[in-house]
Scaffold this active site. Structure first.
Site, PDB file in Angstrom:
ATOM      1  N   ASP A  71       0.668  -1.291  -0.182  1.00 42.74           N
ATOM      2  CA  ASP A  71       0.155  -0.154   0.032  1.00 42.74           C
ATOM      3  C   ASP A  71       0.837   1.287  -0.070  1.00 42.74           C
ATOM      4  O   ASP A  71       1.886   1.420  -0.906  1.00 42.74           O
ATOM      5  CB  ASP A  71      -0.845  -0.106   1.323  1.00 42.74           C
ATOM      6  CG  ASP A  71      -1.911   1.161   1.268  1.00 42.74           C
ATOM      7  OD1 ASP A  71      -2.894   0.851   0.469  1.00 42.74           O
ATOM      8  OD2 ASP A  71      -1.649   1.858   1.954  1.00 42.74           O
ATOM      9  N   HIS A  83      -7.229  -6.456  -0.575  1.00 44.90           N
ATOM     10  CA  HIS A  83      -6.042  -5.584  -0.232  1.00 44.90           C
ATOM     11  C   HIS A  83      -5.156  -6.053   0.715  1.00 44.90           C
ATOM     12  O   HIS A  83      -4.121  -5.711   0.674  1.00 44.90           O
ATOM     13  CB  HIS A  83      -6.904  -4.304  -0.169  1.00 44.90           C
ATOM     14  CG  HIS A  83      -5.733  -3.160  -0.060  1.00 44.90           C
ATOM     15  ND1 HIS A  83      -5.062  -2.651  -1.024  1.00 44.90           N
ATOM     16  CD2 HIS A  83      -5.262  -2.448   0.956  1.00 44.90           C
ATOM     17  CE1 HIS A  83      -4.079  -1.900  -0.832  1.00 44.90           C
ATOM     18  NE2 HIS A  83      -4.308  -1.342   0.634  1.00 44.90           N
TER      19      HIS A  83
END
Length: 313
Positions: free
Chosen positions: A103, A292
């Protein structure tokens, strides 16, 4: 995880908390977390890497937990975030390291690879791809694309607004993020809030126990979401300050991982297509049935790919 040690460094004008595990003579591997996470996001990778003989360094990034959380938005621009890790590597005398990021940690890792082509020997990034410096600030493009509909990054731009919403009930906020990644893909008016219309969170996913969530909650209880949100408020400043990196390629052998259900894959579809042109030694894997939070959702597969990649000549 109990056998890791914690060190607090004075670097780049702040205090940076770094968790360290593995044999002292092991080759150093740095693990950089993203939003809204913490060092504990790497709980599945730390013991696997340490058992394989690597010395693992896992910072609480600037703005998170016991690390410093400056008030100024400009204190979170990309080159400053990179300098935190560069000076921490200097502190430990690291001349050759593997850099891993997920991320926002991946964004920092990509740019560290550009800034440190000799010191960073291999790169592993997850969820956020790289295709070089944009021709104009990404935030300008997003304002055009999302002029009449909600976008969480645009919502994060106004200081104080998202903080009030996310800080109101930190555990609920984090439960929603961990449970329902589609919260970032909601279709609603541009003036909506992030959690508006989002249902009460249900049970935690199997990869995140209450004990694990408690570590995340404690991280954000310390300073709230202000510092982490300030990372999002520097797109224009980042673009201005990285002009000298325009056109550079990431030359290190690079492993990139993304889940097939990761919302970032939707946002960054064009970047994913362009990435091989900017990263000549790129190996990519799309992990099935994965969102994610890739290093926890598919920990066994991620660890196998990491160790295989690191074990090559």
């Amino acid at each position: 995880m109990n056998d890791s040690q914690r060190s607090t460094l004075k670097v780049n004008g702040i205090e940076l908390c770094v968790h360290i595990a593995g044999p002292e003579n092991g080759a150093p591997v740095w693990l950089l977390h993203g939003f809204p996470e913490c060092w504990h996001s790497w709980r599945e990778q730390i013991p696997a890497l340490a058992a394989a003989g690597y010395r693992v360094f896992v910072p609480q990034m600037r703005g998170y937990g016991p690390s410093s959380s400056p008030a100024e938005i400009a204190a979170y621009d990309l080159l400053t975030l990179c300098a935190d890790i560069q000076q921490a590597m200097d502190h430990f005398g690291h001349t050759q390291v593997v850099m891993v990021g997920h991320d926002w940690g991946a964004v920092v890792a990509w740019h560290l690879a550009l800034l440190e082509p000799e010191r960073i020997t291999r790169l592993i990034t997850m969820s956020v791809p790289f295709a070089g410096r944009a021709r104009r600030p990404v935030i300008e493009i997003m304002r055009e694309l999302y002029a009449d509909r909600f976008n969480y990054i645009l919502y994060f731009q106004a200081p104080g607004v998202a903080e009030r919403e996310l800080n109101a009930d930190i555990e609920r906020t984090l439960r929603l993020f961990m449970q329902d990644q589609d919260v970032f893909l909601q279709q609603k008016p541009a003036d909506a809030t992030l959690l508006e219309g989002v249902p009460v969170p249900g049970p935690l996913p199997g990869w995140c126990s209450q004990e694990n969530l408690d570590v995340y909650v404690q991280t954000f209880t310390e300073h709230g979401f202000r510092g982490p949100l300030n990372w999002y408020r520097n797109f224009e400043r980042n673009w201005q300050r990285t002009e000298f990196l325009a056109g550079r390629q990431v030359m290190q052998p690079t492993l990139f991982l993304i889940g097939d259900r990761d919302p970032v894959g939707v946002f960054e579809a064009h970047t994913l297509k362009r990435m091989p042109d900017c990263v000549p030694q790129l190996e990519q894997h799309v992990l099935p049935h994965c969102g994610h939070w890739i290093q926890n959702e598919q920990a066994t597969q991620v660890n196998a790919l990491l160790l295989d990649f690191l074990g090559r000549p």
